[in-house]
Scaffold this active site. Sequence first.
Site, PDB file in Angstrom:
ATOM      1  N   GLU A  94       7.700 -21.349   8.477  1.00  0.00           N
ATOM      2  CA  GLU A  94       8.241 -20.447   9.499  1.00  0.00           C
ATOM      3  C   GLU A  94       9.384 -21.083  10.294  1.00  0.00           C
ATOM      4  OE1 GLU A  94       5.862 -20.583  13.621  1.00  0.00           O
ATOM      5  OE2 GLU A  94       4.626 -19.850  11.964  1.00  0.00           O
ATOM      6  N   GLU A 141       0.806  -1.221   0.000  1.00  0.00           N
ATOM      7  CA  GLU A 141       0.000   0.000   0.000  1.00  0.00           C
ATOM      8  C   GLU A 141       0.842   1.276   0.000  1.00  0.00           C
ATOM      9  OE1 GLU A 141      -2.561  -0.702   3.361  1.00  0.00           O
ATOM     10  OE2 GLU A 141      -4.067  -1.683   2.116  1.00  0.00           O
TER      11      GLU A 141
END
Length: 257
Positions: A75, A44
């Site tokens: 992860e 964004e």
Amino acid sequence: AVRLTIPQAAGAAEHAAAGIAKGGRLIYVGAGTSGRLGVLDASECPPTFGVSYETVQGHIAGGYGALIHAAEGAEDDADAGAELIDSLDVNADDTVIGISASGGARYVIAAVKRAREKGAYTAAITSNPNTPLGRAAETEIAAITGAEAVAGSTRMKCGTAQKMVLNMLSTCTMIRLGKVYGNLMVDVKPSNEKLIRRCVSIVCAAAECDEAAATAALEQCGYHPKIAIVMLLCGCTAEEAEKRLTEKDGYIARVVG
């Protein structure tokens, strides 16, 4: 919980802005929900603040496919975290932010450790104090949100708090870089009709002019609100406005103040 992190988030934003001003990058690294939020915040920044997709980046364990298909085991891959930092050629001008609710994701910890070895400024966004990730980074931003409504589902309170911290960090970084004038996002990219209208309203507000004057100025400068504002406030051409902004590192306030 988020309010208590403001001093640490502000410090991280100062480091990020200083690094970007020297050509560095703001790089988010996370896993699961935390990784998705980092990618969201990074994606964004270019349309909102006019920076490149290279300048603010988001990376998630398991690659971009993990944005829509959970790759929970990724992860735990510490080697992949370190390799990511190597592949990005991270250096001392970069800021690397590791994001992990538990503060224990090995992919993220390894990435932050490697980035710090390379001289980058590092910070950790977590939901627990004194975590392995927090200890690996120079700054720990720990929003302690407590037990979740659904036990173990850190996409809830932890994820919401992390998004708020990311909002603060990236927005403050961009303000420090002159991407905001007053409270107006003056480097917004007019990529659709809504944003074209927003450019006009931003110029009207900043230059205290009507829509006709704002539109005329924007058309002369290729719809760059920052240039149009300086044109109107200083009574100069688009070329002169752009020159003045360049001389003042892009800060409108330094040109017109």
